[in-house]
Design a protein around this motif. Structure first.
Motif, short mmCIF file in Angstrom:
data_model
loop_
_atom_site.label_atom_id
_atom_site.label_comp_id
_atom_site.label_asym_id
_atom_site.label_seq_id
_atom_site.Cartn_x
_atom_site.Cartn_y
_atom_site.Cartn_z
N ASN A 20 0.83 -1.20 0.00
CA ASN A 20 0.00 0.00 0.00
C ASN A 20 0.86 1.25 0.00
OD1 ASN A 20 -2.47 -1.23 -0.11
ND2 ASN A 20 -2.74 -1.27 2.10
N ASN A 22 0.37 5.01 0.95
CA ASN A 22 -0.51 5.95 1.65
C ASN A 22 0.06 7.36 1.42
OD1 ASN A 22 -1.92 3.73 3.15
ND2 ASN A 22 0.14 3.45 3.95
N THR A 38 -5.07 5.96 -0.50
CA THR A 38 -4.25 4.78 -0.28
C THR A 38 -4.47 3.87 -1.49
OG1 THR A 38 -4.36 4.93 2.12
CG2 THR A 38 -3.85 2.77 1.19
N GLU A 65 4.38 10.58 1.39
CA GLU A 65 3.96 9.22 1.73
C GLU A 65 3.93 9.08 3.24
OE1 GLU A 65 5.04 4.55 0.85
OE2 GLU A 65 6.49 6.09 0.31
N PRO A 69 -2.84 4.55 6.65
CA PRO A 69 -3.86 5.15 5.78
C PRO A 69 -3.83 6.68 5.83
CG PRO A 69 -4.76 3.31 7.00
CD PRO A 69 -3.37 3.55 7.54
N ALA A 70 -3.96 7.26 4.67
CA ALA A 70 -3.79 8.71 4.52
C ALA A 70 -4.82 9.53 5.25
CB ALA A 70 -3.79 9.07 3.03
#
Length: 72
Positions: A20, A22, A38, A65, A69-70
């Motif tokens: 992933n 993010n 993400t 980054e 999770p963003a």
């Protein structure tokens, strides 16, 4: 499958990873948050950068980054 070459030299074989990414996209000039997501696809990230740039043509897109999770 052909070997990957760079400047005439063969790159070492590598396995594809599924990690992933993010990230958040900011305007580097103002610090304004423009987008976040993400994804596990670089293509998706690039598409988001291009879409965000077209929606904010005067922005200097800056991607950061994050380790989770963003949106958290």
């Amino acid at each position: 499958m052909m070997a990957d070459l760079w400047n005439g030299k063969k790159l070492p074989d590598r396995n594809v990873t599924h990690t992933n990414i993010n990230y958040r996209l900011y305007d580097g000039r103002t610090g304004t948050l423009l987008s976040f997501n993400t994804t596990n696809s670089l293509g998706s990230l690039v598409a988001d950068v291009l879409r965000t740039q077209s929606e904010h043509p005067d922005a200097q897109i800056h991607a950061v980054e994050y380790d989770g999770p963003a949106w958290r």
